[in-house]
Design a protein around this motif. Structure first.
Motif: not given
Length: 338
Positions: A130, A148-149, A155, A157-158, A161
């Motif tokens: 981000d 983790k990203r 991926g 879903g995140e 969000n």
């Protein structure tokens, strides 16, 4: 003889990254992609248009959300680590030069780092960050990625969000936050949040609200009692969450007004008990949710929680009817416009 350095076609490598991102977004997510022309990219390489699939409950199709993405392919001679973080060195003062553009984007801005096949010896691997999160910008020349990203099928879903404008949220009723209320001289405002008098001001407002609610029992859809205050200021709740709830008390009062016409939605199954006399006691929760426009900050989605208690007497206890009481339990911010 000195070994010559390998020269790679950077344009081709860049196309690998764009193609891989496009395949994931269109092929695995079922969303849309628009590639921005290289001579007019303004720090952005692709636009990702989010959609919801047919199997999604309630709504399928475009959500109206757009992700602004910059793609970097290569830049490292080895694979990213399997755990933790790694840095992408872009040289010079890359971050400070591009940050104003990223922040000016009218939606989430991300950077996707693609490790090409010549490094992976197979399919490319991609991770994302981000760009509006200060923790991403480790130094003026580096971007920090967390493994983790991962930018893959799982991926999605995140990434979703990052956006607040879900199709469901856009359909919520709207409300203007009050800047004053005639029945209280105590208004919790952002400017007092760090002052010693903030808690006293909020308590004063809540006391006025309880008094007005008791004197005008039909004005609000729920009673205002100490039950809500004790829950929102309970020991163990983080200060940040508590301050948020207290700042939203005037909004909650407006949302609970009968005249607002906002619908209530049941959130939970009832907790049921049968008393010794045979009467039944049920406890469940309802929510009122609305998009609220503020004078001093961004629009947000606010939710008020109502605690409901249902008392059902036995058939032999006389001509008493079932009684349902509702009282304010909590208020919090569900999502904020970015």
């Amino acid at each position: 003889m000195k070994k010559s350095k390998k020269i790679y076609d950077t344009t081709h490598i860049g196309q690998i990254g764009v193609s891989w991102v496009t395949w994931i977004v269109e092929g695995l997510w079922g969303c849309g992609v628009e590639v921005v022309s290289a001579h007019n990219d303004n720090s952005i390489d692709v636009l990702i248009f989010l959609k919801r699939r047919e199997k999604t409950k309630g709504y399928a199709g475009p959500t109206g959300d757009v992700i602004f993405a910059q793609i970097k392919t290569g830049y490292r001679s080895k694979m990213p680590p399997k755990t933790g973080t790694y840095a992408l060195n872009l040289g010079g003062k890359y971050n400070s030069a591009h940050l104003p553009r990223w922040l000016s984007m009218p939606g989430p801005a991300i950077m996707i780092h693609v490790t090409p096949p010549r490094i992976t010896k197979g399919d490319p691997i991609a991770y994302w960050v981000d760009l509006k999160d200060p923790r991403t910008l480790a130094t003026p020349a580096q971007i920090t990625f967390d493994v983790k990203r991962k930018f893959d099928a799982a991926g999605k879903g995140e990434i979703y969000n990052l956006c607040w404008r879900w199709a469901e949220l856009r359909q919520l009723p709207t409300l203007m936050a009050p800047n004053r209320l005639p029945w209280s001289n105590h208004m919790p405002v952002q400017a007092l949040a760090l002052a010693g008098s903030f808690h006293d001001t909020c308590r004063g407002f809540y006391t006025d609200w309880m008094r007005y609610s008791k004197a005008n029992p039909g004005h609000f859809v729920a009673q205002v009692t100490n039950r809500g205050w004790r829950h929102m200021t309970r020991i163990g709740r983080s200060k940040q969450t508590m301050f948020q709830s207290l700042l939203l008390l005037p909004v909650a009062s407006r949302m609970l007004e009968q005249s607002s016409g906002l619908p209530r939605k049941r959130l939970s199954n009832a907790q049921q008990k049968t008393r010794a006399d045979g009467s039944k006691w049920d406890r469940y929760y309802e929510a009122i949710t609305a998009r609220v426009t503020f004078y001093e900050r961004q629009e947000a989605v606010i939710r008020v929680i109502i605690e409901c208690t249902k008392m059902e007497p036995t058939q032999t206890s006389g001509p008493f009817s079932t009684l349902i009481t509702r009282c304010l339990y909590s208020v919090y911010e569900l999502a904020r416009r970015r």
